[in-house]
Design a protein around this motif. Structure first.
Motif, PDB file in Angstrom:
ATOM      1  N   PRO A 280      -3.326   0.702   2.205  1.00 32.59           N
ATOM      2  CA  PRO A 280      -3.830  -0.668   2.139  1.00 32.59           C
ATOM      3  C   PRO A 280      -4.822  -0.945   3.266  1.00 32.59           C
ATOM      4  CG  PRO A 280      -1.677  -0.631   3.163  1.00 32.59           C
ATOM      5  CD  PRO A 280      -1.959   0.781   2.742  1.00 32.59           C
ATOM      6  N   GLY A 281      -5.441  -2.141   3.212  1.00 34.03           N
ATOM      7  CA  GLY A 281      -6.296  -2.556   4.319  1.00 34.03           C
ATOM      8  C   GLY A 281      -7.773  -2.493   4.045  1.00 34.03           C
ATOM      9  N   SER A 303      -0.149  -4.405   5.048  1.00 38.59           N
ATOM     10  CA  SER A 303      -1.517  -4.256   5.554  1.00 38.59           C
ATOM     11  C   SER A 303      -1.643  -4.816   6.963  1.00 38.59           C
ATOM     12  CB  SER A 303      -2.502  -4.974   4.630  1.00 38.59           C
ATOM     13  OG  SER A 303      -2.466  -4.459   3.326  1.00 38.59           O
ATOM     14  N   SER A 366       1.275  -3.335  -0.919  1.00 33.21           N
ATOM     15  CA  SER A 366       1.149  -3.855   0.445  1.00 33.21           C
ATOM     16  C   SER A 366       1.884  -5.175   0.686  1.00 33.21           C
ATOM     17  CB  SER A 366      -0.328  -4.021   0.807  1.00 33.21           C
ATOM     18  OG  SER A 366      -0.971  -4.898  -0.100  1.00 33.21           O
TER      19      SER A 366
END
Length: 404
Positions: A280-281, A303, A366
């Motif tokens: 994620p992110g 995240s 996430s």
């Protein structure tokens, strides 16, 4: 500034953080070593003592005069740790010494008590091949005046123990970095009784607060910000004015109510990137002003945790002159892993088995924060890879900064 919508690799994003941030001229304070864990040392430290401070026995046994080897000896006395010998060691005589006790002058070695027997004041020594001195010699670890620690360094428990052991009881440290935590979104509330239709609990705020405290960031602002452009600009302006690092959760994507990106520009900050090729992110923003760092983290809590570990911890180290690389290991996968898309570096929550294999934990994405409670860290799936074999070694990043 990155064009809105462009996505850069993680390595490029981290390089931009490194290029942008540098050590700050933080004010200093003097404090007791026993209270200095988590603070940044600003001056080199030199030992005030020899370590060991005297020749001492490494174990319970009998001190023999150097070169005086025979089968039996007359016992002079017993010396416990914290006491001094009162009888001079001489040929044919021995002194019983406990672990850590000073050995008599002229001692050549200490015979382990396991190799001896004693009766009526006479000590008999077995004939063994072991001729180890079993003595910790004065100054063999460190001499008075030798450097103990080189500044800057983030002080941990072992640093404190070494400083105290060297007779250093006070140190100069930098003030703590100030942090502002802003959680955006009309959907988040702080108490169950406030929950309405479509609303959720604000888990990111307590998570970021605890992470900041864990990493010795002094929280000067901690608040929720509604989904309003002017409110977001005002919150950012105040946070930048009063802190060194600003951490924003949510509002960094491309939705109609994601105002953080444009608010950063309106607040006079330079935006360096806003999308990173990680999962994620991906909607991850970094902006700066002189001596200030602002991180816009995605809204989902996994995240948030991962981004704090990747970016905020790194930035704090850079700004205090104590940059620490994240700890990554190479460990084998328990089971094969596959995915359909491979455009991003993916971090997968996992645990480490007793045999040293990485095992995926149940993970729905996430927003699934509970998955991290079952995990020991993340394994990384490189960009371009759709499959990893069972037994294949991959990069493993342990969870850090949690409160377990």
């Amino acid at each position: 500034m990155s064009d809105k919508g462009s996505m850069i690799p993680l390595a490029e994003a981290l390089a931009k953080v490194d290029e942008t941030l540098g050590p700050l001229e933080l004010s200093r304070e003097r404090m007791a070593v026993t209270e200095a864990a988590g603070r940044v040392l600003v001056e080199d430290q030199f030992s005030r003592l020899d370590l060991p401070a005297f020749d001492k026995s490494a174990m319970d046994g009998y001190a023999l005069l150097k070169g005086d080897e025979r089968e039996s000896y007359r016992l002079l006395e017993t010396v416990a740790a914290g006491n001094l010998p009162t009888r001079k060691l001489e040929p044919g005589a021995t002194t019983r010494v406990m672990t850590g006790a000073p050995v008599p002058e002229g001692t050549g070695r200490v015979v382990m008590q396991e190799y001896t027997s004693e009766s009526d004041g006479v000590v008999h020594v077995q004939d063994t091949a072991d001729r180890s001195p079993n003595i910790c010699w004065k100054g063999e670890d460190l001499r008075a005046g030798d450097r103990v620690l080189r500044a800057p360094v983030l002080l941990g428990p072992l640093h404190l123990a070494n400083l105290i052991g060297c007779g250093i009881t006070e140190v100069e440290v930098a003030r703590r970095l100030r942090a502002a935590v802003l959680c955006t979104g009309d959907e988040i509330v702080d108490a169950p009784e406030q929950l309405g239709p479509g609303q959720i609990m604000n888990s990111n705020g307590p998570l970021l607060g605890a992470l900041c405290r864990r990493h010795e960031l002094e929280i000067v602002i901690h608040r929720r910000v509604p989904d309003d452009f002017q409110d977001t600009v005002a919150a950012l302006e105040q946070a930048v004015a009063e802190s060194d690092i600003v951490i924003v959760s949510g509002g960094v994507s491309v939705g109609d109510y994601d105002f953080v990106g444009e608010a950063l520009l309106a607040a006079g900050l330079t935006r360096h990137f806003d999308r990173v090729a990680t999962k994620p992110g991906k909607p991850m923003t970094f902006a700066s002003a002189p001596g200030k760092a602002v991180f816009g983290l995605p809204g989902n809590p996994v995240s948030v945790y991962l981004a704090f570990q990747l970016y905020v911890v790194r930035a704090a180290g850079l700004m205090t002159g104590c940059k620490a690389e994240g700890r990554h290991l190479r460990l084998p996968l328990q089971d094969a892993f596959s995915r359909r898309k491979a455009a991003r570096l993916q971090y997968v929550p996992c645990r480490v088995s007793a045999e040293g294999f990485l095992q995926q934990v149940k993970y729905h994405g996430s927003a699934h924060l509970l998955a991290l409670a079952e995990a020991d860290g993340f394994f990384a799936v490189p960009r371009g890879a759709t499959e990893l074999r069972a037994g294949e070694k991959v990069s493993f990043m342990p969870l850090v900064g949690d409160l377990r």
